[in-house]
Design an enzyme around this catalytic site. Structure first.
Site, PDB file in Angstrom:
ATOM      1  CG  HIS A 162     -24.528 -25.008  19.154  1.00  0.00           C
ATOM      2  ND1 HIS A 162     -25.353 -23.954  18.603  1.00  0.00           N
ATOM      3  CD2 HIS A 162     -25.144 -25.611  20.216  1.00  0.00           C
ATOM      4  CE1 HIS A 162     -26.550 -24.064  19.461  1.00  0.00           C
ATOM      5  NE2 HIS A 162     -26.400 -25.004  20.344  1.00  0.00           N
ATOM      6  CG  ASN A 163     -17.264 -24.372  19.761  1.00  0.00           C
ATOM      7  OD1 ASN A 163     -17.486 -24.499  21.226  1.00  0.00           O
ATOM      8  ND2 ASN A 163     -17.182 -22.961  19.504  1.00  0.00           N
ATOM      9  CD  GLN A 210     -27.858 -13.501  26.628  1.00  0.00           C
ATOM     10  OE1 GLN A 210     -27.455 -14.403  27.617  1.00  0.00           O
ATOM     11  NE2 GLN A 210     -28.019 -13.797  25.423  1.00  0.00           N
TER      12      GLN A 210
HETATM   13  N1  LIG Z   1     -27.333 -17.235  26.433  1.00  0.00           N
HETATM   14  C1  LIG Z   1     -28.073 -17.493  25.622  1.00  0.00           C
HETATM   15  N2  LIG Z   1     -28.753 -16.599  24.828  1.00  0.00           N
HETATM   16  C2  LIG Z   1     -29.540 -17.103  23.987  1.00  0.00           C
HETATM   17  N3  LIG Z   1     -29.683 -18.558  23.559  1.00  0.00           N
HETATM   18  C3  LIG Z   1     -29.267 -19.197  24.333  1.00  0.00           C
HETATM   19  C4  LIG Z   1     -28.225 -18.989  25.359  1.00  0.00           C
HETATM   20  N4  LIG Z   1     -27.717 -19.998  25.799  1.00  0.00           N
HETATM   21  C5  LIG Z   1     -28.322 -21.320  25.083  1.00  0.00           C
HETATM   22  N5  LIG Z   1     -29.347 -20.548  24.323  1.00  0.00           N
HETATM   23  C6  LIG Z   1     -30.168 -21.348  23.479  1.00  0.00           C
HETATM   24  O1  LIG Z   1     -30.526 -22.558  24.184  1.00  0.00           O
HETATM   25  C7  LIG Z   1     -30.379 -23.752  23.490  1.00  0.00           C
HETATM   26  C8  LIG Z   1     -30.320 -24.793  23.984  1.00  0.00           C
HETATM   27  O2  LIG Z   1     -30.208 -26.108  23.372  1.00  0.00           O
HETATM   28  P1  LIG Z   1     -29.137 -25.784  22.145  1.00  0.00           P
HETATM   29  O3  LIG Z   1     -27.564 -26.077  22.563  1.00  0.00           O
HETATM   30  O4  LIG Z   1     -29.513 -26.715  20.868  1.00  0.00           O
HETATM   31  O5  LIG Z   1     -29.139 -24.228  21.757  1.00  0.00           O
HETATM   32  C9  LIG Z   1     -29.271 -23.466  22.448  1.00  0.00           C
HETATM   33  C10 LIG Z   1     -29.593 -21.812  22.379  1.00  0.00           C
HETATM   34  O6  LIG Z   1     -30.107 -22.093  21.019  1.00  0.00           O
END
Ligand SMILES: Nc1ncnc2c1ncn2[C@@H]1O[C@@H]2COP(=O)(O)O[C@H]2[C@H]1O
Length: 910
Positions: free
Chosen positions: A628-629, A840
Site C-alpha cells: 500500500h504505497n 493467490q
Molecule cells: N494479490 C492479492 N492477494 C491477496 N490479497 C490481495 C491481493 N491484491 C489485493 N489484495 C487485498 O485486497 C484488498 C483490496 O483493498 P485494499 O487495497 O485495502 O487491500 C487489498 C488487499 O488486502
C-alpha cells in the site's frame, strides 16, 4: 387531524366539485370567506367513533327517534340536517382512521358573539343559554363535535321610512337577539352588505312596498350577484294588498333570489314569529350547508380515497385521492357503477351494508391502464332518508400504500419502547397495516409519529415488489403461498445484497484466512491474548521529502517519457516507473493521465496546482509499505484510466468529463496514508482511527477524509478551487463514494448489485440506460474496485510481484500482532509457513474471478480474463512445484524477467 373552525355567517361556501388545479384556489377562497379547514397532527385520544357505533339510521335526523327526543326542539330543520348527517358520517369514519377529524362550532366571525368561545354544546348549560337564543337540537347534544355553525345572526334591514312596520321589525330583531344593521337606500344596503368588516349578513330584509324609493327587485339581484351571498336569506316585505291580489310581483321577487316574501305588519309579535320561522327554516340549514362545504373540502383533501355511492351502487361522489387509487379522473368515476370500478362480489358488500354493518375487505380495481391492483375497502352504509341505507361510503386504500404504512410503522415500532407485542411480518399484518397501527400503538405519541411516517410521500421499490407478491398470494395454492411468505420475509430484511458468509468451499486454510479477513470488518473475534497496544501505527517518518520533483534532461527522463507513452496500455510497466521516479510514480503518471483526460479543463484549474496536489498526495503514501504505497496508487490510477478509455472507445455514454476526472482523483488517493495494516488490525489495537470511525470502514473513511482535509487546507494545491459549489459537491460525493467502495467487506454487495443490473453475459446485454444515476454509481464503484484489485489480471510478472508485496505486508502485520500480543487477523500469513501460491489461488477463485467476469462482460476487455486465467493456471503450477514462500517467489520472478527479456511474450503462452 382535521379541524374545521367556525365560518363567517354567510360566506360564499358553495364549492363546485373542485378539479385538482382548482382545488388550491377553492380552498384559499373558502378559507378566506367561510372559515378555515385546518389539517394538523393531534396527540389526543382517538375519537370513539360515536356515529359508527350507532345504527346508521340514527344519523338520519329526520328519523322517529329525533321527534321523540327533541321535545320542544321538534321544529328543527330536519330534512336539511339529514343530508349533513350523511357527510358527517364519512368524516367521522375518516376521523376514526389515521387522521382525527374534529369539527368545532366556532362563531369566529363575531368574537363578541355569545357562542364565540364555546367549544361545543356540551359546555352549554341552561344557565348559560339565553332563553331566546336559537335552541340546540338534540342531535347537537348527541354529536357534540358535529355542530353546524350557530353564530349570532346578523340582519340587514333596508327601509326607506321609519314607519310602524320598520319599528316592529327592529324591535323584533332586538327581542330575538339578532344583530341588526339599518339602512335607508338600495345603495347603502349594497355597500353595507359588501363591506369587508361589517358585511356577511345572514338575513337581508328589504322593504318592497315602495318601488320608487327602493327598487327591491334590482337590489335583490345586486345582492345575489355579490360574493358571499350564497347562504344569505333574503326577505321582501310586501303590502298585504299585493299578496292578496297580485301574485306576479311576489313571484318575480322570489325569482330574482328572495327566499321569502312576508306581509307588512306593525305588530312586534307577528314580526318576531316571522323572523323566528325564517331563522329555523332558512338560516340554520344554510349554516349547516356551509359547514358541509367545509367538510366537503376536508374530504376532498383527505389522503384516503373516498367514494360515495347511492343505493344502486352508482358513484355520486369521489374525492381527489380516489383518482390516484383508481387511476381515473373524478368525473370519470362519478356516475359509474361500482361494478365498473372494481372486480368484486358486490353482493358480498351489500349483504353487510344492508344489515347496517360495515364491510371490510379487499377489492381489485379495474384501472384504466389495464393494470389492476388490490385495494383495501371499508364500506359504510348511511341512511339519509328513512331507515334503509341510501348511500354507501367507500373508503379505499391501495395495498401498496397499506404496505408502506405497515413497513414504515414496523420500522418505527422497532425504535419505540415495545410495550405490547407487535405483530410483525405476517401477511395479515402487512395487509391490514393501518388497523395494526391502532391496535398496537395506543398512546398519542406513538400515533403521532406513526401518522407522520405513514403520511410520508415515500414508496420504496421493494414495497411495490411486496405488494405485487401479496397480490399473487391471493390466488395461489397454500404451498405456494407459504413459499411466498418466506420470499417476502427475505425481502423485508435489511442488507439484501450483503453476503451472509457462505462456507468457503476450500479445505485450504490460507484462502479461508485471506477471504475471511477481507470480508469481515471490525475487531477480530479470535480469542486474543492481551490487547496491549495503544500505539498509533500511523507512522510519521519515512515519507519522501516534500520538495517538488524535477526531472532533469537525463537518460531517465527520456526513458520516462517513452514509458509514459504507454500510459494507457494494460501491460504498462508500473515497476519500471517506480524505479525511474525513485518510488514517486504517482506524480508523473498522474500528470500524464490528467492531461490525457483533459482534467485541467474540466476542473478549470492549472496544471501546476494539480502537480503540487499530486506531490502532496504522494507524500502521504507510506513508501515503507511494501504494497500500500504510491506505486499501488499509481497502478490503480493507471487501471482506472485504461477502463475509462475503454468505456469512451465503446461510446457507452456513461462517464462524462467530470466522472472521468473524479474517478482518476479517487484512484490516486484511494489508499492515502495507508498504514500498511488492515482495518481489523487498527480495531484490535485500539488505534485512534478505529476509535474515530467506530470500527466501521476505518481505513477507507480515513483515505477519503485525508484526501479532502489535505486538499482544502492549502489553496496552492486545492484542485477544486475553481469549481462552483454545486460542482464541488458533486465531485466530492463521487470521490468519497468511490473511495468507500474499495472497502472489501461490501465486495459482494457491490458485485451483486452490478450483476443484477448489468448481468454477466456479453451477448445478451442490453445497452445501459444512459441517464440513470443509480446505474452510474454502480459502474463507478465497480470500476474502482476492479482497478484496486486488478493485479491478478495483469501480466504474470506484475501479478507475481504484487502478490509478493501484499504477502510481505500481511506477514509484517502478523509479525507485529505476534510481537504485541494482539489477535492475529490472518494466522496463516506467517512468513515461515505461508503458501503464497495457495493464497493467490483462493484470492482469484473467491474474489477476482466473478468480479472480472462481470466487469469484462460490461467493458469488453477480454485481455483481463486471459491474463487472469493464465495467472491462475501458473499459480496452480507453482503450487504443484512447491513454489510457495517469498524466496521461492523471488526466484520465480527472476526467471520471469529473463523470459521477458528473451521476448517470450505472455500472449504466446496462452
Ligand atoms: N494479490 C492479492 N492477494 C491477496 N490479497 C490481495 C491481493 N491484491 C489485493 N489484495 C487485498 O485486497 C484488498 C483490496 O483493498 P485494499 O487495497 O485495502 O487491500 C487489498 C488487499 O488486502
Amino acid at each position: 387531524m382535521i379541524i374545521i373552525t367556525g365560518s363567517t355567517p354567510n360566506g360564499d361556501g358553495e364549492l363546485p366539485a373542485p378539479s385538482s388545479e382548482d382545488d388550491e384556489r377553492h380552498l384559499a377562497e373558502y378559507g378566506e370567506r367561510n372559515g378555515t379547514v385546518v389539517m394538523m397532527e393531534q396527540e389526543e385520544e382517538e375519537h370513539e367513533g360515536t356515529s359508527l357505533e350507532l345504527s346508521p339510521v340514527e344519523h338520519g335526523v329526520g328519523g322517529d327517534e329525533m321527534e321523540s327526543d327533541t321535545g320542544s326542539s321538534g321544529d328543527g330543520p330536519k330534512p336539511e340536517l339529514s343530508n349533513g348527517g350523511c357527510q358527517l358520517d364519512v368524516v367521522e369514519q375518516l376521523a376514526s382512521d389515521d387522521e382525527d377529524l374534529l369539527l368545532l362550532d366556532g362563531g369566529t366571525s363575531s368574537s363578541s358573539g355569545r357562542y364565540g368561545h364555546r367549544k361545543s354544546s356540551l359546555a352549554l348549560t341552561p344557565e348559560e343559554e339565553p332563553l331566546d337564543s336559537c335552541p340546540r337540537l338534540v342531535s347537537d347534544l348527541k354529536f357534540p363535535n358535529l355542530l353546524p355553525p350557530n353564530p349570532v345572526i346578523k340582519i340587514l334591514i333596508a327601509f326607506c321610512k321609519n314607519d310602524p312596520v320598520f319599528e316592529a321589525l327592529g324591535n323584533a330583531s332586538h327581542r330575538l337577539n339578532l344583530e341588526p344593521t339599518f339602512v335607508k337606500s338600495a345603495e347603502a344596503a349594497i355597500e353595507a352588505f359588501q363591506s369587508p368588516n361589517a358585511g356577511g349578513h345572514h338575513i337581508v330584509i328589504v322593504d318592497a312596498r315602495y318601488p320608487r324609493t327602493i327598487e327591491a327587485e334590482a337590489l335583490g339581484r345586486s345582492i345575489r350577484n355579490s360574493k358571499g351571498s350564497q347562504h344569505t336569506t333574503m326577505v321582501a316585505v310586501v303590502k298585504k294588498s299585493v299578496f292578496e291580489k297580485d301574485d306576479t310581483a311576489v313571484i318575480s321577487l322570489l325569482d330574482v333570489g328572495y327566499n321569502r316574501c312576508i306581509i307588512e305588519s306593525p305588530h312586534v309579535s307577528i314580526c318576531s314569529s316571522e323572523l323566528r320561522q325564517i331563522q329555523h327554516s332558512l338560516v340554520r340549514p344554510q349554516n349547516v350547508i356551509s359547514t358541509q362545504q367545509a367538510l366537503y373540502t376536508a374530504l376532498h383533501r383527505s389522503r384516503e380515497a373516498v367514494i360515495i355511492t347511492d343505493d344502486t351502487l352508482r358513484a355520486q361522489y369521489a374525492n381527489r385521492a380516489s383518482e390516484r387509487v383508481l387511476n381515473m379522473k373524478m368525473d370519470e368515476i362519478v356516475g359509474r357503477s361500482l361494478n365498473d370500478l372494481v372486480t368484486a362480489d358486490i353482493s358480498n358488500i351489500l349483504s353487510h351494508t344492508s344489515r347496517y354493518k360495515d364491510y371490510d375487505g379487499y377489492l381489485t380495481t379495474r384501472r384504466k391502464s389495464q393494470e389492476s391492483s388490490q385495494i383495501h375497502v371499508r364500506a359504510v352504509p348511511v341512511s339519509c332518508i328513512g331507515r334503509n341505507p341510501t348511500h354507501l361510503v367507500l373508503i379505499l386504500e391501495s395495498s401498496s400504500s397499506a404496505l408502506v404504512s405497515s413497513n414504515a410503522i414496523g420500522e418505527a415500532l422497532q425504535t419505540l419502547p415495545q410495550g405490547k407485542e407487535v405483530p410483525r411480518g405476517s401477511l395479515h399484518s402487512i395487509r391490514r397495516g393501518s388497523f395494526d397501527v391502532r391496535s398496537i400503538a395506543s398512546d398519542g405519541l406513538r400515533r403521532t409519529s406513526l401518522a407522520k411516517l405513514s403520511s410520508l410521500p415515500l414508496e420504496a421499490p421493494i414495497t411495490k415488489v411486496l405488494s405485487l407478491l401479496a397480490q399473487v398470494q391471493e390466488n395461489c395454492s397454500q404451498d405456494e403461498s407459504k413459499l411466498l411468505d418466506r420470499v417476502m420475509e427475505f425481502l423485508k430484511r435489511e442488507g439484501l445484497y450483503s453476503p451472509q458468509m457462505k462456507e468457503i468451499r476450500t479445505e485450504d486454510p490460507v484462502a479461508t484466512d485471506l477471504i475471511g479477513a477481507l470480508l469481515t470488518q471490525g475487531p477480530t473475534n479470535i480469542l486474543s491474548s492481551r490487547r496491549s497496544s495503544n500505539d498509533s501505527i500511523i507512522r510519521g517518518g519515512g515519507r519522501p521529502s516534500t520538495g517538488s520533483i524535477v526531472f532533469t534532461k537525463t537518460k531517465e527522463s527520456s526513458l520516462l517519457s517513452d514509458l509514459l507513452q504507454t500510459a494507457l496500455d494494460w501491460d504498462f510497466e508500473i515497476f519500471k516507473l517506480e524505479d525511474l521516479t525513485e518510488k514517486r510514480p504517482l506524480v508523473c503518471l498522474g500528470l500524464e493521465l490528467f492531461r490525457r483526460f483533459d482534467v485541467y479543463n474540466t476542473f478549470n484549474c492549472d496544471e501546476m496546482t494539480f502537480k503540487l496536489w499530486l506531490i502532496e498526495m504522494e507524500k502521504y503514501y507510506h513508501s515503507e509499505n511494501t504494497y500500500h504505497n504510491s506505486t499501488h496508487a499509481a497502478d490503480v490510477m493507471q487501471a482506472t484510466a485504461v477502463y475509462l478509455q475503454q468505456l469512451s472507445n465503446r461510446e457507452l455514454k456513461i462517464m462524462d468529463r467530470m466522472d472521468e476526472a473524479t474517478a482518476l482523483i479517487a484512484a490516486a488517493t484511494h489508499d492515502i496514508d495507508h498504514p500498511g495494516r488492515s482495518s481489523a488490525f487498527l480495531c484490535n489495537s485500539d488505534n485512534m482511527l478505529a476509535l474515530l470511525y467506530n470500527d466501521i470502514c476505518v481505513l477507507e473513511s480515513h483515505h477519503a477524509a485525508t484526501t479532502f482535509r489535505l486538499t482544502l487546507a492549502d489553496d496552492k494545491i486545492n484542485i477544486f478551487k475553481h469549481l462552483d459549489r454545486d460542482m464541488y459537491k458533486l465531485a466530492r460525493s463521487i470521490i468519497v463514494d468511490m473511495i468507500l467502495a474499495t472497502e472489501m467487506t461490501r465486495h459482494f454487495e457491490h458485485l451483486a448489485k452490478f450483476v443484477s443490473v448489468f448481468g454477466t453475459d456479453v451477448e445478451s446485454k442490453d445497452p445501459l440506460p444512459p441517464d440513470n444515476d443509480d446505474n452510474q454509481i454502480l459502474v463507478r464503484r465497480m470500476l474502482i474496485k476492479c482497478a484496486d484489485v486488478s493485479n491478478p489480471t495483469r501480466p504474470l510478472k506484475f501479478c507475481v510481484e504484487w502478490a509478493r508485496r501484499i504477502a510481505e505486508e500481511y506477514f509484517m502485520q502478523t509479525d507485529e500482532e505476534k510481537r504485541k500480543n494482539l489477535p492475529i487477523v490472518m494466522p496463516m500469513f506467517d512468513r515461515t509457513t505461508c503458501s503464497i501460491s495457495k493464497s493467490q489461488i483462493g484470492f482469484i477463485e473467491y474474489i477476482i474471478h466473478d468480479m472480472m467476469d462481470a466487469w469484462n462482460s460490461f467493458i469488453e476487455m477480454p485481455e483481463i480474463i486471459r491474463y487472469m486465467e493464465f495467472n491462475y493456471s501458473q499459480w496452480k503450477l507453482f503450487e504443484e512445484q512447491g513454489i510457495n514462500t517469498l524466496s521461492d517467489i523471488k526466484r520465480k520472478q527472476i526467471s520471469l524477467t529473463e523470459e521477458t527479456a528473451s521476448s517470450i511474450s505472455l500472449e504466446e503462452k496462452f
